[in-house]
Design a protein around this motif. Structure first.
Motif, PDB file in Angstrom:
ATOM      1  N   UNK A 129      11.541   2.307 -13.837  1.00  0.00           N
ATOM      2  CA  UNK A 129      10.564   2.881 -14.768  1.00  0.00           C
ATOM      3  C   UNK A 129       9.219   2.173 -14.629  1.00  0.00           C
ATOM      4  N   UNK A 130       9.265   0.846 -14.532  1.00  0.00           N
ATOM      5  CA  UNK A 130       8.029   0.073 -14.372  1.00  0.00           C
ATOM      6  C   UNK A 130       7.311   0.455 -13.084  1.00  0.00           C
ATOM      7  N   UNK A 131       8.076   0.608 -11.992  1.00  0.00           N
ATOM      8  CA  UNK A 131       7.489   0.970 -10.699  1.00  0.00           C
ATOM      9  C   UNK A 131       6.823   2.348 -10.786  1.00  0.00           C
ATOM     10  N   UNK A 184       0.825  -1.212   0.000  1.00  0.00           N
ATOM     11  CA  UNK A 184       0.000   0.000   0.000  1.00  0.00           C
ATOM     12  C   UNK A 184       0.857   1.260   0.000  1.00  0.00           C
ATOM     13  N   UNK A 185       2.034   1.189   0.604  1.00  0.00           N
ATOM     14  CA  UNK A 185       2.894   2.368   0.682  1.00  0.00           C
ATOM     15  C   UNK A 185       3.301   2.870  -0.697  1.00  0.00           C
ATOM     16  N   UNK A 186       3.512   1.973  -1.641  1.00  0.00           N
ATOM     17  CA  UNK A 186       3.985   2.402  -2.965  1.00  0.00           C
ATOM     18  C   UNK A 186       2.950   3.277  -3.666  1.00  0.00           C
ATOM     19  N   UNK A 187       1.695   3.150  -3.309  1.00  0.00           N
ATOM     20  CA  UNK A 187       0.630   3.902  -3.977  1.00  0.00           C
ATOM     21  C   UNK A 187       0.093   5.050  -3.130  1.00  0.00           C
ATOM     22  N   UNK A 188       0.747   5.359  -2.008  1.00  0.00           N
ATOM     23  CA  UNK A 188       0.200   6.334  -1.059  1.00  0.00           C
ATOM     24  C   UNK A 188       0.759   7.724  -1.283  1.00  0.00           C
ATOM     25  N   UNK A 189      -0.139   8.708  -1.371  1.00  0.00           N
ATOM     26  CA  UNK A 189       0.257  10.114  -1.341  1.00  0.00           C
ATOM     27  C   UNK A 189       0.135  10.578   0.112  1.00  0.00           C
ATOM     28  N   UNK A 190       1.253  10.605   0.828  1.00  0.00           N
ATOM     29  CA  UNK A 190       1.222  10.887   2.264  1.00  0.00           C
ATOM     30  C   UNK A 190       0.829  12.330   2.568  1.00  0.00           C
ATOM     31  N   UNK A 191       1.427  13.276   1.828  1.00  0.00           N
ATOM     32  CA  UNK A 191       1.230  14.700   2.096  1.00  0.00           C
ATOM     33  C   UNK A 191       1.672  15.086   3.502  1.00  0.00           C
ATOM     34  N   UNK A 192       2.613  14.342   4.030  1.00  0.00           N
ATOM     35  CA  UNK A 192       3.192  14.681   5.326  1.00  0.00           C
ATOM     36  C   UNK A 192       4.610  14.119   5.389  1.00  0.00           C
ATOM     37  N   UNK A 193       5.184  14.067   6.574  1.00  0.00           N
ATOM     38  CA  UNK A 193       6.582  13.655   6.725  1.00  0.00           C
ATOM     39  C   UNK A 193       6.708  12.136   6.807  1.00  0.00           C
ATOM     40  N   UNK A 194       6.294  11.458   5.751  1.00  0.00           N
ATOM     41  CA  UNK A 194       6.482  10.027   5.573  1.00  0.00           C
ATOM     42  C   UNK A 194       7.058   9.825   4.179  1.00  0.00           C
ATOM     43  N   UNK A 195       7.895   8.782   4.025  1.00  0.00           N
ATOM     44  CA  UNK A 195       8.428   8.470   2.706  1.00  0.00           C
ATOM     45  C   UNK A 195       8.581   6.958   2.577  1.00  0.00           C
ATOM     46  N   UNK A 196       8.232   6.435   1.409  1.00  0.00           N
ATOM     47  CA  UNK A 196       8.423   5.021   1.108  1.00  0.00           C
ATOM     48  C   UNK A 196       9.774   4.853   0.418  1.00  0.00           C
ATOM     49  N   UNK A 256       2.851   3.009 -10.166  1.00  0.00           N
ATOM     50  CA  UNK A 256       2.345   3.606  -8.931  1.00  0.00           C
ATOM     51  C   UNK A 256       2.254   5.131  -8.970  1.00  0.00           C
ATOM     52  N   UNK A 257       2.945   5.768  -9.896  1.00  0.00           N
ATOM     53  CA  UNK A 257       2.903   7.221  -9.976  1.00  0.00           C
ATOM     54  C   UNK A 257       1.551   7.723 -10.446  1.00  0.00           C
ATOM     55  N   UNK A 258       1.340   9.025 -10.282  1.00  0.00           N
ATOM     56  CA  UNK A 258       0.053   9.628 -10.638  1.00  0.00           C
ATOM     57  C   UNK A 258       0.197  10.609 -11.805  1.00  0.00           C
ATOM     58  N   UNK A 259       1.250  10.429 -12.596  1.00  0.00           N
ATOM     59  CA  UNK A 259       1.475  11.235 -13.806  1.00  0.00           C
ATOM     60  C   UNK A 259       1.688  12.708 -13.483  1.00  0.00           C
ATOM     61  N   UNK A 260       2.290  12.954 -12.337  1.00  0.00           N
ATOM     62  CA  UNK A 260       2.520  14.334 -11.896  1.00  0.00           C
ATOM     63  C   UNK A 260       3.967  14.748 -12.165  1.00  0.00           C
TER      64      UNK A 260
END
Length: 423
Positions: free
Chosen positions: A336-338, A313-325, A342-346
């Motif tokens: 590139x595959x990852x 679940x962490x790979x797909x999470x936008x934390x918006x706080x002081x957390x990092x995967x 999991x990215x949101x095209x941002x």
């Protein structure tokens, strides 16, 4: 007024907005900036009502940061409005001109959209950004801010509206939906034929709700599950500085990174440099097995660190706080595959000294902004030279990345003849 009455008032104003001269529109922007500066204390007072309620509700610190308006931030809003006034006129630009075989002269010119509705959450500065960009582009706007910033948004909307009208813009050029009732958002989403385009700006839930329920056209913005990938060979100190900046400079915004990817082959050299810097800034590390082992060794050596095992679940999470995967990768292709999974095209970044690998990453990543050796925090309308932005579009039609003036215009064909008829 009801939501429909607000939207209809904006619709009526939109005709005059689209015909307002550049001097009137720019004058309105300067008047709006001046109004912000003259009412700093009142704005802060309205904002403090929202801040107090948010604190009492136990709102997380990053969201409180997004909500807060200070004198410095208000000055930034005013400067953003003035910078818009300095930009070229987006309206009336001749995009095509030619004479058809019939002898009719065809001209394609840029024109305003009409009514732009903005639905957003915790950042009251968006009120000024959205109002300003709509004034510059000759659009009337309907602003639907989140309930958490209700007092700030309503005060700002009235202040900016009155300033714009004093400079010659039509009444109701800037409208606010003045209710905390969530049903108002759904009603606005259904204003087909009144609202010309709707822009949601906020978390994934808000954006998904708008996209799935709107009958008006939607520009999708903002969800930012962004990555920095450190590829062998990389300048470790550069990688450290980029990761720390992209994660901690302002963690509650959409262009902050949420994941750090590192090649397995250099993890033992890179992570002992980067992780302590993140930990010293109170970042919680969500680490895969390899990264966890390295972090555990650092803890045993005396480095203070908040460390938890990463889950899928962490790979797909936008934390918006002081957390990092943190995840260790088998190489460029896996990274590139990852990111594409999991990215949101941002916004995505590779840190490497290998030019061929960097170019492969730039070409292969499906995102609005892809960086080589630079922080993702630069994905911003101001940083891109576009002036105040409404958001970062993560879709491909009709605009992508930071969008401002051009994205809120359309065009029409003007055809001038001398009596031609079609046979």
């Amino acid at each position: 007024m009801s939501v429909k009455e607000v939207a209809l008032a904006a619709k009526k104003a939109s005709v005059a907005c689209g015909k307002a001269s550049l001097s009137v529109r720019n004058g309105a922007l300067h008047a709006m900036a001046q109004a912000l500066r003259e009412h700093v204390a009142d704005i802060v007072q309205a904002n403090e009502l929202d801040m107090q309620a948010a604190r009492e509700a136990g709102t997380a610190e990053p969201l409180l940061d997004r909500l807060q308006l200070t004198a410095e931030r208000i000055e930034g809003m005013a400067c953003g409005l003035e910078s818009l006034a300095e930009l070229p006129d987006p309206l009336g630009q001749v995009q095509q001109e030619r004479t058809l075989a019939s002898g009719v002269n065809l001209t394609r010119v840029s024109v305003s959209m009409g009514v732009v509705a903005m639905v957003y959450e915790a950042r009251p500065n968006v009120t000024a950004d959205a109002a300003g960009i709509c004034v510059k582009t000759g659009n009337a706007c309907v602003l639907r801010g989140g309930s958490i910033a209700f007092n700030s948004n309503v005060y700002l909307a009235h202040l900016l509206h009155d300033a714009a009208v004093s400079a010659g813009m039509p009444i109701n050029c800037i409208c606010a939906v003045e209710t905390k009732d969530r049903a108002a958002t759904d009603e606005l989403l259904q204003m087909r034929g009144i609202v010309d385009v709707l822009i949601p700006r906020g978390g994934a839930g808000l954006i998904r709700h708008c996209v799935q329920n709107a009958t008006v056209p939607v520009i999708e913005t903002g969800v930012g599950n962004c990555h920095v990938y450190v590829h062998e060979p990389a300048n470790v100190e550069m990688a450290r500085d980029i990761v720390v900046n992209a994660k901690t400079q302002r963690p509650g915004v959409c262009n902050a990174i949420e994941s750090l990817l590192v090649d397995d082959s250099i993890a033992e050299q890179v992570l002992p440099v980067i992780l302590p810097e993140l930990a010293s800034r109170d970042v919680v590390i969500h680490a895969d097995e390899h990264a966890y082992a390295i972090a555990q060794q650092l803890i045993e050596q005396g480095v203070s660190m908040q460390l938890v095992p990463a889950t899928e679940e962490d790979w797909a999470t936008e934390y918006l706080n002081l957390d990092i995967a943190v995840r260790c990768m088998s190489g460029l292709d896996a990274a590139i595959e990852h990111v594409n999974r999991f990215g949101t095209r941002h916004s995505e970044c590779i840190v490497t000294e290998d030019e061929a690998a960097a170019e492969e990453f730039l070409a292969s990543i499906d995102a609005a902004a892809v960086y080589w050796n630079a922080s993702t925090r630069f994905t911003d309308g101001g940083e891109f030279g576009l002036g105040a932005e409404i958001g970062i579009s993560t879709q491909k039609l009709h605009t992508r990345g930071p969008f401002a003036l051009a994205a809120l215009t359309t065009y029409k064909y003007l055809l001038r003849g001398s009596g031609q008829v079609r046979s």
